[in-house]
Write an enzyme that holds these catalytic residues in place. Structure first.
Site, PDB file in Angstrom:
ATOM      1  N   ASP A  71       7.226  11.120   3.533  1.00 44.21           N
ATOM      2  CA  ASP A  71       5.992  11.639   4.127  1.00 44.21           C
ATOM      3  C   ASP A  71       5.791  13.093   3.704  1.00 44.21           C
ATOM      4  OD1 ASP A  71       4.125  10.499   6.663  1.00 44.21           O
ATOM      5  OD2 ASP A  71       4.026  12.649   6.361  1.00 44.21           O
ATOM      6  N   LYS A 126      -1.143  -0.704   5.676  1.00 42.41           N
ATOM      7  CA  LYS A 126      -2.376  -0.519   6.448  1.00 42.41           C
ATOM      8  C   LYS A 126      -3.527  -0.181   5.521  1.00 42.41           C
ATOM      9  CE  LYS A 126      -2.870   3.165   9.176  1.00 42.41           C
ATOM     10  NZ  LYS A 126      -2.628   3.977  10.404  1.00 42.41           N
TER      11      LYS A 126
END
Length: 213
Positions: free
Chosen positions: A77, A156
């Site tokens: 991330d 997603k």
């Protein structure tokens, strides 16, 4: 970046949010992964998991419990994860657009790649959907580099105009592809999860070198 309206902020403090706080999970998104896992049976002891867009860490928390001490969870991330995690979890601050699985070693292959990545929203629906679909496409590219043959991908995406093309790409790469709308997703959201099961050997890509930022 503008602050969210009070009404938007309050709407996030729903039952799933309160449950996550009570159960010491980093975010309510934990229950989306739990639901997807229960539906598609993706996680088990000993599995290796790559988590793209892992902040704030709730998906890594869930995955770590499921894979156990013999498994591995690696998170990527832009922001560092500060929640406490067990030894079988590693996380790195990196940009998925320049990061490569090759940085983990040429022989490291994963059983599952998960991506809960979302763009910084602009307020323009079509722009946000376009950026989200680009992130899903990047997740697929990384998965094709990182997964073993037969591995799985969950990503997603805010469904927009490129969604049919994404479905086409998923079906070319995996033996089974399913779009899935999690129950914990707000009814007004275009959010979907694309679940690919069984990476085809012919769809594997060599891990590209990382790109300098």
């Amino acid at each position: 970046m503008s602050r969210p309206k009070l009404s938007d902020r309050a709407s996030r403090h729903d039952a799933a949010y309160l449950r996550a706080k009570k159960e010491n999970y980093a975010a309510r998104a934990i229950y989306k992964l739990e639901e997807i896992d229960q539906r598609f049976h993706l996680l088990r002891p000993g599995v290796r998991v790559l988590d793209l867009g892992c902040w704030p860490g709730s998906w890594m928390q869930y995955a770590a419990k499921k894979v156990g001490d013999d498994g591995l969870v690696v998170g990527i991330d832009l922001r560092p994860v500060t929640v406490a995690l067990p030894p079988q979890v590693q996380h790195f601050v990196a940009d998925v657009w320049t990061w490569s699985p090759a940085l983990l070693g040429a022989d490291v292959r994963f059983d599952l790649v998960v991506s809960d990545m979302a763009p910084h929203t602009s307020g323009d629906k079509h722009t946000d959907q376009y950026k989200s679909e680009a992130l899903a496409e990047r997740a697929l590219e990384i998965a094709r580099q990182a997964l073993r043959p037969g591995g799985h991908l969950v990503a997603k995406v805010f469904q927009g105009g490129q969604f049919p093309e994404l479905i086409k790409q998923w079906r070319a790469a995996f033996q089974e592809t399913k779009p899935y709308h999690a129950k914990n997703t707000r009814t007004t959201s275009s959010e979907q999860y694309l679940v690919g099961r069984g990476l085809r050997a012919a769809a594997q890509l060599p891990a590209a070198p990382a790109t300098a930022t």
